[in-house]
Scaffold this motif. Structure first.
Motif, PDB file in Angstrom:
ATOM      1  N   LYS A  82      14.356  13.024   0.941  1.00  0.00           N
ATOM      2  CA  LYS A  82      14.662  13.408   2.316  1.00  0.00           C
ATOM      3  C   LYS A  82      15.459  14.706   2.393  1.00  0.00           C
ATOM      4  CE  LYS A  82      14.479   8.696   4.152  1.00  0.00           C
ATOM      5  NZ  LYS A  82      15.212   7.607   4.861  1.00  0.00           N
ATOM      6  N   THR A  84      13.040  17.558   2.336  1.00  0.00           N
ATOM      7  CA  THR A  84      12.367  17.685   3.629  1.00  0.00           C
ATOM      8  C   THR A  84      13.291  18.330   4.660  1.00  0.00           C
ATOM      9  OG1 THR A  84      11.104  15.675   3.136  1.00  0.00           O
ATOM     10  CG2 THR A  84      11.113  16.425   5.415  1.00  0.00           C
ATOM     11  N   ASP A  87       8.087  12.802   7.705  1.00  0.00           N
ATOM     12  CA  ASP A  87       8.510  11.674   6.879  1.00  0.00           C
ATOM     13  C   ASP A  87       7.370  10.786   6.400  1.00  0.00           C
ATOM     14  OD1 ASP A  87       7.774  10.466   9.230  1.00  0.00           O
ATOM     15  OD2 ASP A  87       9.764   9.622   9.674  1.00  0.00           O
ATOM     16  N   SER A  88       6.116  11.237   6.589  1.00  0.00           N
ATOM     17  CA  SER A  88       4.980  10.455   6.112  1.00  0.00           C
ATOM     18  C   SER A  88       3.759  11.352   5.951  1.00  0.00           C
ATOM     19  CB  SER A  88       4.644   9.325   7.090  1.00  0.00           C
ATOM     20  OG  SER A  88       4.097   9.850   8.298  1.00  0.00           O
TER      21      SER A  88
END
Length: 301
Positions: free
Chosen positions: A33, A36, A48-49
């Motif tokens: 994370k 990202t 997040d996917s």
């Protein structure tokens, strides 16, 4: 142009930043994370996917995969496919085996997708210097991706090109890494010889700097070596342990299959493997044999 990037480690993250600075829309995903968030903070789109990554891109989508070679690439492609549509492009920019790239191309082509393999060189310096990219895939698909390659490369017409059909990019990168093994081994042996000539008190950092200019052995690899020697002249705190990414091995296997003599690359690979052996059994066997046939002294712990 829009581009999705999966795998925002040091290299993937730097590629995303270079593309963003080049005016491209970058959508990135990573299980980390923090990686990202760093992408989002820099001005790109972090999601997040994998589903969110695909939904944030406009067809004909291009998704650059920067994950470890082998199963992780296949698993990533399998998870992406349900969200993709025919004509979308999968790009493998990691160090995959070229035979896997050929297989993936055939499988994806049969399902209506496109696949491009990109052997990528440049490491942590790519953000500033640009990346060398060896591209394999259909000509029209590679041409469609031209704006991406031109931005990532050192120059629009420098350091990248389509080397052939699917698999050719990773095949050429494999050989590139094999050559790299040999060059590194030659430099290491040469500097070791000079380092052992203790009565001359040679300054290896100075010698590396001299060789960087005008010498026939000058190279970017020598530039990096010179910098490393300036920072740590005696290589203090380092273990004599050298890993390999696998491409040197594949190069040697390919040379054998093609009946091509490649002794320098082969020996440099063997030296890397040998560096990982504690209390090397092979060397101890040599010592005991010399002791047996000639009575030569054997050093003991």
């Amino acid at each position: 142009m829009e581009i999705g990037i999966i795998g925002l480690g040091k290299m993937g993250g730097n590629m995303a930043e270079r593309l963003r600075k080049g005016g491209h829309k970058v959508v990135g995903f990573d299980f980390n994370k923090e990686a990202t968030k760093k992408l989002t903070d820099a001005g790109s789109v972090g999601v997040d996917s994998l589903e969110a990554l695909v939904k944030n891109l406009t067809p004909q989508r291009a998704i650059w995969i920067m994950v470890p070679a082998g199963d992780p690439v296949d698993e990533t492609i399998a998870k992406l496919k349900p969200f993709m549509q025919k004509g979308d492009i999968f790009i493998d920019g990691g160090n995959s085996n070229y035979k896997d790239s050929q297989r993936r191309y055939k499988e994806l082509k049969a399902e209506g997708f496109n696949f491009v393999d990109v052997g990528t060189s440049g490491g942590v310096w790519g953000l500033a210097e640009g990346y060398s990219m060896m591209v394999g895939g259909d000509e029209d698909v590679v041409e469609h991706l031209r704006p991406i390659f031109e931005t990532l490369a050192p120059g629009k017409d420098k350091g990248w090109g389509r080397t052939g059909p699917a698999g050719a990019g990773h095949f050429v990168k494999m050989v590139h890494n094999g050559i790299e093994y040999g060059m590194m081994q030659a430099y290491a042996e040469g500097f070791s010889i000079m380092g052992h000539k203790t009565e001359m008190n040679l300054d290896l950092g100075q010698i590396a700097e001299i060789w960087r200019y005008g010498s026939v052995v000058r190279s970017w690899l020598l530039d990096l070596t010179a910098d490393a020697l300036q920072k740590n002249p005696n290589l203090e705190g380092l273990e004599a342990y050298v890993a390999d990414s696998g491409e040197g091995r594949w190069t040697v296997f390919e040379a054998i299959d093609l009946n091509v003599s490649a002794p320098v690359i082969t020996e440099s690979l063997i030296r890397r493997i040998r560096s990982r052996e504690d209390n090397n059994f092979t060397d101890r066997m040599l010592a005991i044999m010399r002791n047996q046939f000639g009575g030569h002294a054997v050093k003991k712990d």
